[in-house]
Scaffold this motif. Structure first.
Motif, PDB file in Angstrom:
ATOM      1  N   LYS A  18       1.964   1.657 -12.463  1.00 53.50           N
ATOM      2  CA  LYS A  18       3.419   1.745 -11.934  1.00 53.50           C
ATOM      3  C   LYS A  18       4.259   0.581 -11.699  1.00 53.50           C
ATOM      4  CE  LYS A  18       1.810   5.829  -9.270  1.00 53.50           C
ATOM      5  NZ  LYS A  18       1.487   6.684  -8.065  1.00 53.50           N
ATOM      6  N   ILE A  19       3.522  -0.561 -11.830  1.00 51.59           N
ATOM      7  CA  ILE A  19       4.259  -1.798 -11.600  1.00 51.59           C
ATOM      8  C   ILE A  19       5.150  -2.176 -12.866  1.00 51.59           C
ATOM      9  CG2 ILE A  19       3.865  -4.212 -10.880  1.00 51.59           C
ATOM     10  CD1 ILE A  19       1.258  -3.490  -9.628  1.00 51.59           C
ATOM     11  N   GLU A  20       6.499  -2.165 -12.352  1.00 50.67           N
ATOM     12  CA  GLU A  20       7.002  -2.576 -14.019  1.00 50.67           C
ATOM     13  C   GLU A  20       7.845  -3.693 -13.759  1.00 50.67           C
ATOM     14  OE1 GLU A  20       9.612   0.870 -13.615  1.00 50.67           O
ATOM     15  OE2 GLU A  20       8.118   2.295 -14.604  1.00 50.67           O
ATOM     16  N   ILE A  70     -17.812  -6.519 -19.998  1.00 52.40           N
ATOM     17  CA  ILE A  70     -17.287  -5.657 -18.669  1.00 52.40           C
ATOM     18  C   ILE A  70     -15.799  -5.224 -19.294  1.00 52.40           C
ATOM     19  CG2 ILE A  70     -16.709  -5.294 -16.387  1.00 52.40           C
ATOM     20  CD1 ILE A  70     -18.979  -7.245 -15.765  1.00 52.40           C
ATOM     21  N   GLY A  71     -15.528  -4.052 -19.398  1.00 45.40           N
ATOM     22  CA  GLY A  71     -14.164  -3.657 -19.619  1.00 45.40           C
ATOM     23  C   GLY A  71     -13.183  -3.697 -18.612  1.00 45.40           C
ATOM     24  N   ASP A  72     -11.956  -3.588 -18.763  1.00 46.25           N
ATOM     25  CA  ASP A  72     -10.873  -3.630 -18.188  1.00 46.25           C
ATOM     26  C   ASP A  72     -10.847  -2.418 -16.730  1.00 46.25           C
ATOM     27  OD1 ASP A  72      -9.823  -5.437 -19.774  1.00 46.25           O
ATOM     28  OD2 ASP A  72      -8.242  -4.051 -20.418  1.00 46.25           O
ATOM     29  N   PHE A  73     -10.709  -2.848 -15.666  1.00 43.38           N
ATOM     30  CA  PHE A  73     -10.583  -1.976 -14.449  1.00 43.38           C
ATOM     31  C   PHE A  73     -11.990  -1.431 -13.986  1.00 43.38           C
ATOM     32  CE2 PHE A  73      -6.559  -1.434 -16.799  1.00 43.38           C
ATOM     33  CZ  PHE A  73      -5.694  -1.736 -15.650  1.00 43.38           C
ATOM     34  N   CYS A  74     -13.087  -2.246 -14.326  1.00 47.44           N
ATOM     35  CA  CYS A  74     -14.276  -1.747 -13.727  1.00 47.44           C
ATOM     36  C   CYS A  74     -14.559  -2.222 -12.450  1.00 47.44           C
ATOM     37  CB  CYS A  74     -15.356  -2.401 -14.603  1.00 47.44           C
ATOM     38  SG  CYS A  74     -15.630  -1.684 -16.071  1.00 47.44           S
ATOM     39  N   ASP A 115       0.807  -1.087  -0.166  1.00 44.47           N
ATOM     40  CA  ASP A 115       0.037  -0.124  -0.072  1.00 44.47           C
ATOM     41  C   ASP A 115       0.969   1.275   0.148  1.00 44.47           C
ATOM     42  OD1 ASP A 115      -3.295   0.370   1.052  1.00 44.47           O
ATOM     43  OD2 ASP A 115      -1.900   2.059   1.022  1.00 44.47           O
ATOM     44  N   GLU A 116       0.566   2.291  -0.761  1.00 46.98           N
ATOM     45  CA  GLU A 116       1.249   3.658  -0.704  1.00 46.98           C
ATOM     46  C   GLU A 116       1.040   4.176   0.729  1.00 46.98           C
ATOM     47  OE1 GLU A 116       3.177   5.036  -3.754  1.00 46.98           O
ATOM     48  OE2 GLU A 116       2.825   2.655  -3.419  1.00 46.98           O
ATOM     49  N   GLN A 117       0.289   3.867   1.462  1.00 41.97           N
ATOM     50  CA  GLN A 117       0.232   4.137   2.767  1.00 41.97           C
ATOM     51  C   GLN A 117       1.108   3.272   3.772  1.00 41.97           C
ATOM     52  OE1 GLN A 117      -3.602   4.897   4.655  1.00 41.97           O
ATOM     53  NE2 GLN A 117      -2.818   4.464   6.925  1.00 41.97           N
ATOM     54  N   ARG A 118       2.172   3.959   4.551  1.00 37.42           N
ATOM     55  CA  ARG A 118       2.664   3.296   5.416  1.00 37.42           C
ATOM     56  C   ARG A 118       2.092   2.690   6.680  1.00 37.42           C
ATOM     57  NH1 ARG A 118       7.614   1.846   2.863  1.00 37.42           N
ATOM     58  NH2 ARG A 118       8.186   3.285   1.082  1.00 37.42           N
ATOM     59  N   GLY A 146     -11.202  -0.196  -4.993  1.00 40.23           N
ATOM     60  CA  GLY A 146     -12.389  -0.071  -5.387  1.00 40.23           C
ATOM     61  C   GLY A 146     -12.317   1.125  -6.606  1.00 40.23           C
ATOM     62  N   ASN A 147     -11.619   2.260  -6.430  1.00 47.17           N
ATOM     63  CA  ASN A 147     -11.599   3.147  -7.136  1.00 47.17           C
ATOM     64  C   ASN A 147     -10.943   2.810  -8.400  1.00 47.17           C
ATOM     65  OD1 ASN A 147     -10.274   5.932  -8.371  1.00 47.17           O
ATOM     66  ND2 ASN A 147     -11.466   6.761  -6.961  1.00 47.17           N
ATOM     67  N   CYS A 148     -11.735   3.112  -9.572  1.00 47.68           N
ATOM     68  CA  CYS A 148     -11.391   2.514 -10.915  1.00 47.68           C
ATOM     69  C   CYS A 148      -9.886   3.385 -11.373  1.00 47.68           C
ATOM     70  CB  CYS A 148     -12.263   2.620 -12.023  1.00 47.68           C
ATOM     71  SG  CYS A 148     -13.994   1.867 -11.426  1.00 47.68           S
ATOM     72  N   LYS A 149     -10.144   4.674 -11.068  1.00 45.79           N
ATOM     73  CA  LYS A 149      -8.661   5.567 -11.623  1.00 45.79           C
ATOM     74  C   LYS A 149      -7.486   5.093 -10.859  1.00 45.79           C
ATOM     75  CE  LYS A 149      -7.316  10.098 -11.571  1.00 45.79           C
ATOM     76  NZ  LYS A 149      -7.537  11.624 -11.130  1.00 45.79           N
ATOM     77  N   TRP A 150      -7.807   5.086  -9.302  1.00 42.42           N
ATOM     78  CA  TRP A 150      -6.444   4.600  -8.702  1.00 42.42           C
ATOM     79  C   TRP A 150      -6.013   3.062  -9.004  1.00 42.42           C
ATOM     80  CZ3 TRP A 150      -8.669   6.479  -3.300  1.00 42.42           C
ATOM     81  CH2 TRP A 150      -8.896   7.904  -3.373  1.00 42.42           C
ATOM     82  N   LYS A 151      -7.149   2.211  -9.132  1.00 38.35           N
ATOM     83  CA  LYS A 151      -6.440   0.911  -9.528  1.00 38.35           C
ATOM     84  C   LYS A 151      -5.719   0.815 -10.718  1.00 38.35           C
ATOM     85  CE  LYS A 151     -10.108  -1.736 -10.373  1.00 38.35           C
ATOM     86  NZ  LYS A 151     -11.250  -2.536 -10.257  1.00 38.35           N
ATOM     87  N   GLN A 152      -6.125   1.471 -11.808  1.00 37.26           N
ATOM     88  CA  GLN A 152      -5.508   1.711 -12.971  1.00 37.26           C
ATOM     89  C   GLN A 152      -3.834   2.306 -12.781  1.00 37.26           C
ATOM     90  OE1 GLN A 152      -7.604   2.711 -16.512  1.00 37.26           O
ATOM     91  NE2 GLN A 152      -5.714   3.282 -17.693  1.00 37.26           N
TER      92      GLN A 152
END
Length: 217
Positions: free
Chosen positions: A82-84, A144-148, A37-40, A71-77
């Motif tokens: 960012k995962i490389e 259903i599209g990606d990241f829904c 998680d980005e929160q520590r 759950g937030n679609c934008k944050w999920k995407q």
């Protein structure tokens, strides 16, 4: 047993940890290594370790399965982008209570989570990194599209199409033959009786557009 971690230590992420444990009760499959998680976090999360942020995830040196519990679609995407790390794999998780057979002719993408007591009928296509929450119904020929993200007890009637990044609130319904455009939001309890364009928020019974936005909400 294969190692698996969850990105997102909020309520949805912890529910996914529960789902994984329920899968293991039916057939031992996964070893939950912990949460990213980005929160520590300075203490365990429901008994599991906090493992770090995306930075630490990108430094993992061996194969690790990961599910994004946001759950937030934008944050999920955004997290996915960012995962490389090529060592990170995205399994599909389906609760043991969900009936899935080859003759249903359904397609489910990687990283998608289907929770308990979801009903999926026939010729349903679900994209990548989709969350389908408990007690939801997906009728024939739904796409259903990606990241829904589909929250609790939603109902999609036959031939409904959700474009990429659509969020459907708890107990909402989309009637047959309709489309919800990319990055749109359907509020909790809404009944969609007309197709919705991209980048809008709709609520009510029947659902009406109450807000538009140029980028994902």
């Amino acid at each position: 047993m294969k190692d698996i971690a969850i990105f997102g230590a909020g309520g949805l992420g912890r529910e996914i940890a529960l789902l994984i444990q329920q899968i293991n009760e039916a057939q031992p499959t996964w070893n939950i290594t912990g949460f990213y998680d980005e929160q520590r976090f300075t203490k365990d999360i429901d008994g599991f370790a906090y493992l770090g942020s995306v930075k630490e995830l990108n430094e993992v040196g061996s194969e690790l399965n990961l599910v994004i519990g946001i759950g937030n679609c934008k944050w999920k995407q955004q997290v996915f982008e960012k995962i490389e790390n090529p060592n990170i794999k995205f399994p599909t998780l389906i609760h043991p209570s969900v009936q899935m057979r080859a003759f249903q002719r359904c397609e489910i993408g990687e990283g998608t989570v289907i929770a308990q007591n979801v009903v999926i009928t026939t010729n349903v296509k679900i994209g990548k990194h989709v969350q389908v929450s408990p007690a939801s119904t997906l009728a024939h020929d739904v796409e259903i599209g990606d990241f829904c993200s589909l929250m609790y007890a939603i109902n999609l009637a036959g031939n409904v199409k959700l474009s990429r990044g659509v969020y459907i609130g708890t107990n909402a319904t989309v009637i047959q033959l309709l489309e919800v455009g990319e990055n749109s939001i359907v509020g909790a309890g809404a009944v969609v009786t007309r197709s919705l364009p991209a980048n809008c928020t709709a609520a009510g019974l029947p659902a009406r557009i109450i807000k538009t936005h140029e980028t994902p909400a």
